[in-house]
Design an enzyme around this catalytic site. Sequence first.
Site, PDB file in Angstrom:
ATOM      1  N   ASP A  62       2.533  -7.690  -0.438  1.00  0.00           N
ATOM      2  CA  ASP A  62       2.365  -6.360   0.144  1.00  0.00           C
ATOM      3  C   ASP A  62       1.000  -5.765  -0.163  1.00  0.00           C
ATOM      4  O   ASP A  62       0.464  -5.930  -1.267  1.00  0.00           O
ATOM      5  CB  ASP A  62       3.422  -5.415  -0.420  1.00  0.00           C
ATOM      6  N   ASP A  63       0.469  -5.027   0.797  1.00  0.00           N
ATOM      7  CA  ASP A  63      -0.646  -4.101   0.577  1.00  0.00           C
ATOM      8  C   ASP A  63      -1.849  -4.744  -0.071  1.00  0.00           C
ATOM      9  O   ASP A  63      -2.490  -4.171  -0.954  1.00  0.00           O
ATOM     10  CB  ASP A  63      -0.186  -2.911  -0.287  1.00  0.00           C
ATOM     11  N   CYS A 120       5.754  -1.870   4.884  1.00  0.00           N
ATOM     12  CA  CYS A 120       6.554  -2.930   4.264  1.00  0.00           C
ATOM     13  C   CYS A 120       7.785  -3.347   5.068  1.00  0.00           C
ATOM     14  O   CYS A 120       7.923  -4.505   5.467  1.00  0.00           O
ATOM     15  CB  CYS A 120       7.004  -2.481   2.876  1.00  0.00           C
ATOM     16  N   LYS A 174      10.586  -8.197  -4.431  1.00  0.00           N
ATOM     17  CA  LYS A 174      10.910  -6.981  -3.693  1.00  0.00           C
ATOM     18  C   LYS A 174      11.787  -7.279  -2.480  1.00  0.00           C
ATOM     19  O   LYS A 174      11.539  -8.215  -1.736  1.00  0.00           O
ATOM     20  CB  LYS A 174       9.588  -6.335  -3.251  1.00  0.00           C
ATOM     21  N   HIS A 176      13.528  -4.313  -0.209  1.00  0.00           N
ATOM     22  CA  HIS A 176      13.096  -3.226   0.675  1.00  0.00           C
ATOM     23  C   HIS A 176      13.639  -3.350   2.100  1.00  0.00           C
ATOM     24  O   HIS A 176      12.965  -2.993   3.067  1.00  0.00           O
ATOM     25  CB  HIS A 176      11.559  -3.140   0.704  1.00  0.00           C
TER      26      HIS A 176
END
Length: 242
Positions: A62-63, A120, A174, A176
Amino acid sequence: MDLGVLKLLVYGLNFLFSFLGLSLEEGVMVNSKERDPDSSSEGGRRMRSLNQPPNVLFIVADDLENMMSVDISERLNHIYDMYSSWNDVSWHNSNINSPALESLAAEGVLLDQYYVMPTCTPSRVAMMTGKYPYKVGRQHMYIKPLMPAGLPVNVQIMPQYFKQAGYTTHAVGKWHLGFCHQNYTPTFRGFDTFYGFYLGSQDYYFHTKEYYDDRGYDFRLNEKILRGPEVEGKYSTDLFVN
């Protein structure tokens, strides 16, 4: 079957045969009864390989963004670059140290012209379903901590297809994709095991998430909250790797 899922399966088959050094046509020939190669031959080794499919590892990071290495004026002029991960990996940027990822990238498949959603949850939905997120109503934004939402349970997702193909499935890190009901959570969506957190982020050492004035603990082993000296105060990434 949805066209997106079908494409995902076709891409997966092509990748599998490519991994084994075969074309799709050759793979069908090896499996046919018309060929019975000696077990010591190259064909025999390929048949054994087809009977023992390879492990499949998906990594979602992510990110990834490296804007701090760019001059401030350039960052302001090119703010859209904050959504680009091109410069955040060692095989594109010598200032980044990621030897394990670089080794996996060298031995695997690099999706270097691959486009995803800017947040996400929608990106995870696309990867898990093979569908555009708007097809399942998850195109707008990420799932917030108190949001009663998730990836619809009537949509079959990637680990369920792998289970049908005879694989055991595991998820680490994660999630999510929803947790307001147990049916949204990983071990009810096709994963045999889960080790990680349900929300979009957490403190690396305390494994908590702050949301306005609230703070909640979020570290899980399958369906259970995982506490104790083996995890509390330990760096999340080290726990996931070990």
